[in-house]
Write a protein that holds these residues in place. Structure first.
Motif, PDB file in Angstrom:
ATOM      1  N   UNK A  50     -19.771  58.603  20.297  1.00  0.00           N
ATOM      2  CA  UNK A  50     -18.426  58.445  19.741  1.00  0.00           C
ATOM      3  C   UNK A  50     -18.490  57.376  18.662  1.00  0.00           C
ATOM      4  N   UNK A  51     -17.789  57.637  17.568  1.00  0.00           N
ATOM      5  CA  UNK A  51     -17.679  56.679  16.464  1.00  0.00           C
ATOM      6  C   UNK A  51     -16.217  56.242  16.400  1.00  0.00           C
ATOM      7  N   UNK A  52     -15.973  54.977  16.662  1.00  0.00           N
ATOM      8  CA  UNK A  52     -14.614  54.436  16.685  1.00  0.00           C
ATOM      9  C   UNK A  52     -14.367  53.609  15.424  1.00  0.00           C
ATOM     10  N   UNK A  53     -13.272  53.918  14.742  1.00  0.00           N
ATOM     11  CA  UNK A  53     -12.802  53.119  13.604  1.00  0.00           C
ATOM     12  C   UNK A  53     -11.523  52.426  14.043  1.00  0.00           C
ATOM     13  N   UNK A  54     -11.473  51.094  13.888  1.00  0.00           N
ATOM     14  CA  UNK A  54     -10.338  50.334  14.417  1.00  0.00           C
ATOM     15  C   UNK A  54     -10.036  49.145  13.517  1.00  0.00           C
ATOM     16  N   UNK A  55      -8.822  48.585  13.610  1.00  0.00           N
ATOM     17  CA  UNK A  55      -8.452  47.427  12.789  1.00  0.00           C
ATOM     18  C   UNK A  55      -9.010  46.133  13.377  1.00  0.00           C
ATOM     19  N   UNK A  56      -9.562  45.294  12.512  1.00  0.00           N
ATOM     20  CA  UNK A  56     -10.057  43.984  12.941  1.00  0.00           C
ATOM     21  C   UNK A  56      -8.903  42.979  12.874  1.00  0.00           C
ATOM     22  N   UNK A  57      -8.009  43.073  13.817  1.00  0.00           N
ATOM     23  CA  UNK A  57      -6.838  42.199  13.855  1.00  0.00           C
ATOM     24  C   UNK A  57      -7.240  40.798  14.318  1.00  0.00           C
ATOM     25  N   UNK A  58      -6.308  39.873  14.233  1.00  0.00           N
ATOM     26  CA  UNK A  58      -6.577  38.515  14.716  1.00  0.00           C
ATOM     27  C   UNK A  58      -6.899  38.533  16.207  1.00  0.00           C
ATOM     28  N   UNK A  59      -6.173  39.365  16.973  1.00  0.00           N
ATOM     29  CA  UNK A  59      -6.444  39.467  18.414  1.00  0.00           C
ATOM     30  C   UNK A  59      -7.859  39.951  18.665  1.00  0.00           C
TER      31      UNK A  59
END
Length: 226
Positions: A50-59
């Motif tokens: 699986x290839x996950x693309x996600x936001x690098x948020x502060x959390x």
């Protein structure tokens, strides 16, 4: 060192990328439409990554730094045949995720070409050296630039605080491979049959850290449907 063009999370683009890298037409990238069991059933079996693309948020960044500090303390051991590389090029996380997905799956055959040549040269290097080797590889860079330039501009892409990671199964263990981290991350035991379901749970954990965020996309590397 220049930034690479962000790679879009778009099956058409990812499949063109896989073919340029020399991946057999027996394997393709697919959108994962959802992480619940009935939607995972739509993914061709057996899914190999699986290839996950996600936001690098502060959390997320706070979580990543704490996790990385813990990994450095424990200095975990990994199978000698687990291929892991560090990301040294800005916006190259999509390429790193695809390399991690393909190189750790012996069932995915590779024709002679860019990726096979890279892996042959990188095999006995450290993760940091592997990243530098990619940075210096003009054929890989040119291929990435050509393909990353294509596709609809509205597609989610790395860059702009988005990031790719790969989830794979190796020797009965589920691994998260992220070139920004000091080590691979173990997520517990799994099997070839359970991999897709177990990897989906890890994706859900990423989403649970940012419940107000919607910029998550998941792709699977799985057998090509005729």
């Amino acid at each position: 060192m220049s930034n690479w063009i962000p790679l879009q999370s778009n099956p058409e683009i990812l499949n063109m990328y896989l073919r340029k890298l020399g991946v057999s037409e027996d394997w393709s990238a697919y959108d994962v439409l959802g992480l619940d069991p009935e939607l995972l059933e739509l993914v061709p079996k057996p899914a190999k990554a699986l290839i996950l693309l996600f936001p690098c948020s502060e959390k997320y960044e706070q979580y990543r730094l704490a996790e990385d500090a813990k990994l450095k303390e424990t200095n975990p051991e990994y199978p000698s045949n687990l291929f892991y590389m560090k990301q040294t090029i800005p916006n190259a996380c999509g390429a790193c995720a695809l390399i991690h997905a393909i190189s750790n799956n012996e069932d995915i055959s590779l024709d002679d070409g860019i990726l096979k040549n890279y892996l042959k040269e990188a095999l006995d290097r450290t993760p940091e050296e592997r990243g530098k080797l990619l940075e210096e590889n003009k054929s890989f860079t040119d291929t990435h630039e050509d393909l990353a330039s294509d596709g609809p501009p509205e597609s989610h892409a790395e860059g702009e605080n988005n990031h790719y990671v790969a989830l794979i199964q190796k020797d009965g263990e589920l691994y998260e491979l992220d070139g920004r981290k000091s080590f691979p991350v173990k997520h517990g035991p799994t099997t070839a049959e359970q991999f897709l379901e177990d990897a989906a749970k890890v994706c859900k954990e990423f989403m649970a850290r940012d419940p107000d965020e919607i910029r998550f996309t998941v792709s699977a590397i799985a057998p090509t449907e005729n």
